[in-house]
Design a protein around this motif. Structure first.
Motif, mmCIF file in Angstrom:
data_model
loop_
_atom_site.group_PDB
_atom_site.id
_atom_site.type_symbol
_atom_site.label_atom_id
_atom_site.label_comp_id
_atom_site.label_asym_id
_atom_site.label_seq_id
_atom_site.Cartn_x
_atom_site.Cartn_y
_atom_site.Cartn_z
ATOM 1 N N HIS A 34 0.902 -1.038 -0.076
ATOM 2 C CA HIS A 34 0.028 -0.107 -0.063
ATOM 3 C C HIS A 34 0.879 1.264 -0.005
ATOM 4 C CE1 HIS A 34 -3.912 -2.057 0.172
ATOM 5 N NE2 HIS A 34 -3.783 -2.453 1.516
ATOM 6 N N ALA A 35 1.849 1.445 0.675
ATOM 7 C CA ALA A 35 2.882 2.345 0.876
ATOM 8 C C ALA A 35 3.520 2.736 -0.440
ATOM 9 C CB ALA A 35 3.802 2.302 2.148
ATOM 10 N N ALA A 36 3.916 1.501 -1.087
ATOM 11 C CA ALA A 36 4.768 1.628 -2.148
ATOM 12 C C ALA A 36 3.843 2.447 -3.317
ATOM 13 C CB ALA A 36 5.324 0.496 -2.550
ATOM 14 N N GLN A 37 2.606 1.677 -3.454
ATOM 15 C CA GLN A 37 1.622 2.116 -4.426
ATOM 16 C C GLN A 37 1.335 3.502 -4.351
ATOM 17 O OE1 GLN A 37 -1.177 -1.194 -4.040
ATOM 18 N NE2 GLN A 37 -0.398 -2.247 -5.578
ATOM 19 N N ALA A 38 1.185 3.788 -3.057
ATOM 20 C CA ALA A 38 0.842 5.288 -2.900
ATOM 21 C C ALA A 38 1.785 6.308 -3.356
ATOM 22 C CB ALA A 38 0.659 5.595 -1.276
ATOM 23 N N LEU A 39 3.136 6.019 -3.310
ATOM 24 C CA LEU A 39 4.325 6.819 -3.891
ATOM 25 C C LEU A 39 4.476 6.663 -5.362
ATOM 26 C CD1 LEU A 39 6.988 6.242 -1.033
ATOM 27 C CD2 LEU A 39 5.691 8.348 -1.664
ATOM 28 N N GLY A 40 3.536 5.812 -5.793
ATOM 29 C CA GLY A 40 3.868 5.645 -7.411
ATOM 30 C C GLY A 40 4.800 4.419 -7.912
ATOM 31 N N PHE A 41 4.952 3.390 -7.084
ATOM 32 C CA PHE A 41 5.732 2.341 -7.575
ATOM 33 C C PHE A 41 4.680 1.269 -8.020
ATOM 34 C CE2 PHE A 41 8.802 4.273 -4.784
ATOM 35 C CZ PHE A 41 10.139 4.316 -5.532
ATOM 36 N N GLN A 42 4.975 0.346 -8.727
ATOM 37 C CA GLN A 42 4.281 -0.840 -8.848
ATOM 38 C C GLN A 42 5.043 -1.826 -7.937
ATOM 39 O OE1 GLN A 42 4.284 -2.254 -13.049
ATOM 40 N NE2 GLN A 42 2.129 -1.586 -13.075
ATOM 41 N N THR A 43 4.280 -3.159 -7.478
ATOM 42 C CA THR A 43 4.607 -3.923 -6.725
ATOM 43 C C THR A 43 4.656 -5.471 -7.110
ATOM 44 O OG1 THR A 43 2.804 -4.065 -5.397
ATOM 45 C CG2 THR A 43 4.345 -2.544 -4.620
ATOM 46 N N ALA A 44 5.501 -6.387 -6.508
ATOM 47 C CA ALA A 44 5.424 -7.587 -6.870
ATOM 48 C C ALA A 44 5.836 -8.490 -5.466
ATOM 49 C CB ALA A 44 6.738 -8.084 -7.687
ATOM 50 N N VAL A 45 4.933 -9.207 -5.347
ATOM 51 C CA VAL A 45 5.123 -10.302 -3.894
ATOM 52 C C VAL A 45 5.487 -11.578 -4.505
ATOM 53 C CG1 VAL A 45 3.560 -11.101 -2.088
ATOM 54 C CG2 VAL A 45 3.404 -8.641 -2.638
ATOM 55 N N LEU A 46 6.358 -12.216 -3.659
ATOM 56 C CA LEU A 46 6.616 -13.635 -3.807
ATOM 57 C C LEU A 46 6.223 -14.217 -2.349
ATOM 58 C CD1 LEU A 46 9.617 -15.517 -5.272
ATOM 59 C CD2 LEU A 46 8.714 -16.193 -3.171
ATOM 60 N N ASP A 47 5.229 -15.078 -2.521
ATOM 61 C CA ASP A 47 4.618 -15.958 -1.583
ATOM 62 C C ASP A 47 3.800 -17.076 -1.926
ATOM 63 O OD1 ASP A 47 3.456 -15.241 1.615
ATOM 64 O OD2 ASP A 47 2.261 -16.642 0.506
ATOM 65 N N PRO A 48 4.084 -18.104 -1.334
ATOM 66 C CA PRO A 48 3.449 -19.618 -1.955
ATOM 67 C C PRO A 48 2.040 -19.493 -1.806
ATOM 68 C CG PRO A 48 4.678 -20.127 0.176
ATOM 69 C CD PRO A 48 4.984 -18.443 -0.256
ATOM 70 N N ASP A 49 1.212 -18.799 -1.025
ATOM 71 C CA ASP A 49 -0.056 -18.609 -0.467
ATOM 72 C C ASP A 49 -0.867 -17.942 -1.650
ATOM 73 O OD1 ASP A 49 -2.565 -18.740 0.254
ATOM 74 O OD2 ASP A 49 -2.110 -17.853 2.292
ATOM 75 N N PRO A 50 -1.708 -18.622 -2.698
ATOM 76 C CA PRO A 50 -2.237 -17.718 -3.642
ATOM 77 C C PRO A 50 -3.214 -16.886 -3.116
ATOM 78 C CG PRO A 50 -2.989 -20.090 -3.475
ATOM 79 C CD PRO A 50 -2.098 -20.040 -2.502
ATOM 80 N N THR A 51 -3.659 -16.833 -1.803
ATOM 81 C CA THR A 51 -4.501 -15.955 -1.122
ATOM 82 C C THR A 51 -3.982 -15.100 -0.405
ATOM 83 O OG1 THR A 51 -5.576 -17.438 0.477
ATOM 84 C CG2 THR A 51 -6.370 -17.514 -1.647
ATOM 85 N N SER A 52 -2.691 -14.902 -0.299
ATOM 86 C CA SER A 52 -1.937 -14.117 0.801
ATOM 87 C C SER A 52 -2.349 -12.667 0.878
ATOM 88 C CB SER A 52 -0.380 -14.126 0.722
ATOM 89 O OG SER A 52 -0.033 -13.484 -0.752
#
Length: 403
Positions: A34-52
């Motif tokens: 949320h903080a990164a997107q508010a500043l104007g970045f895109q984000t990528a998350v690596l987590d094995p849980d598809p519903t994380s």
């Protein structure tokens, strides 16, 4: 990797936005996103849980194991820089990422936080300049270590050296026979035996440090744990004795500097009853990431711990946080959704009717006892008002009051 700042918005030449990655898809990752997107970045998350929680709000979600080579390759392909939201991500995976991308905090710093013995050794080194060290302790890795443990450490607490959090992997022991049984109970894995101390209080300090050595901090926070899990954090001006607060901040800054740390770091302290007026500080543990005790910064400060995590990772300026409201943060566990074995819905309407109340639920679909489902921060112009409304919110939710 280059120390040049990663600027938000479209990258040079256009076509895409600068992207920041995070290892881990829990609530800390969600708030980083949320903080990164508010500043104007895109984000990528690596987590094995598809519903994380973080994966569901991120621009990209890579649903693989943390050490999956293809998943790590995808994360590097997507991102200019990568951080972590929990300390038990494999340090080897961070090393793989750091070979190709900016990673903050670095693998070595995370590796120290993953091992209580290495962590305490680091604290002991820093104590030579700050005077704030760890509790008396000893390594326990064999039956011989159990037999040789100093009598002065009993009664004590036996903790696994690795993979312990929120009170897990810990057993209170009163004597040597109980120590031997506890070591067997914990699986005969490497452990640390800590002397049990007479505690007056629990504090934490959050700092953000840049690659250039610049560093800012939030005020000292007073914490209450129940069952090994954080329950309440209070942050008011002049709430902690000034000398004690200054000592905790200095110790935290030294711990970060000695690690050459980059990112957001939380250090937890005990205030021990040593007969003095204010008590004595003992450093307990550190978390190489934003911390549960810092969630109030979203609503009570002009810059949150998560925005500082983004800034430190991207190499952007770190600004000193300014507190505009007294704050109390209540941790919301899955227990609140159950009464006498029956599912219930917490009284959110009543809580939200209280002035200065900020509810944050993490998007987790299943409420289980002990599971962190969200938090609520109560802000007010004065400490007395914040505390009064927080106690009212606790009553509405069925959370026990605190001293």
């Amino acid at each position: 990797m280059s120390a040049a700042a990663i600027l938000p918005g479209p990258v040079a030449g256009g076509g895409r936005l600068a992207t920041l990655g995070v290892m881990g898809g829990g609530q800390l990752g969600r708030m980083f996103v949320h903080a990164a997107q508010a500043l104007g970045f895109q984000t990528a998350v690596l987590d094995p849980d598809p519903t994380s929680p973080a994966g569901r709000v991120s621009d990209y979600h890579i649903a693989t194991a943390y050490d999956d080579e293809q998943g790590l390759a995808q994360l590097m392909q997507r991102c200019e820089a990568i951080t972590t939201e929990f300390e038990n991500v494999p340090a080897s995976a961070l090393s793989t990422l750091a070979a190709q991308r900016r990673v903050a905090p670095g693998p070595q710093a995370v590796a120290v936080a993953q091992d209580r013995l290495a962590e305490k050794a680091h604290f002991a080194v820093c104590a030579t300049t700050t005077g704030v060290g760890p509790a008396p302790h000893a390594a326990i890795a064999s039956e011989a270590d159990v037999a040789a443990a100093p009598e002065a450490l009993l009664p004590g607490i036996l903790k696994t050296a690795r993979l312990g959090y929120d009170g897990k992997g810990q057993v209170r022991v009163d004597n040597r026979a109980a120590l031997a049984a506890a070591w067997v109970q914990l699986g005969r894995v490497p452990c640390v035996l800590e002397q049990r101390l007479a505690l007056r209080d629990e504090l934490s300090v959050i700092v953000a440090r840049g690659a250039d050595g610049s560093m800012v901090h939030f005020p000292v926070q007073r914490n209450l744990h129940r069952g090994g899990i954080l329950a309440v954090t209070e942050v008011y001006p002049d709430h902690i004795p000034a000398a004690l607060a200054e000592q905790a901040i200095a110790a935290t800054r030294a711990i970060a500097t000695e690690l050459h740390y980059v990112g957001v770091l939380c250090v937890e302290f005990f205030v021990v009853d040593d007969g003095s007026r204010d008590g004595a500080l003992v450093v307990n543990e550190m978390a190489p990431r934003p911390h549960n005790s810092g969630h109030h910064t979203i609503d009570a400060f002009d810059v949150s711990q998560f925005e500082l995590q983004v800034r430190a990772l991207a190499g952007l300026p770190l600004v000193t946080p300014r507190q505009h409201s007294a704050a109390v943060m209540l941790n919301l566990l899955g227990d609140l959704w159950w009464r006498n074995g029956q599912p219930v819905t917490p009284n959110w309407a009543g809580v939200l009717a209280l002035p200065g109340t900020h509810l944050h639920l993490y998007g987790k679909h299943e409420a289980r006892p002990g599971r962190k489902m969200g938090h609520v921060t109560i802000t007010a112009a004065t400490a007395a008002a914040a505390r009064e409304r927080a106690l009212a919110a606790a009553t509405l939710l069925g959370i026990a009051p605190w001293p």
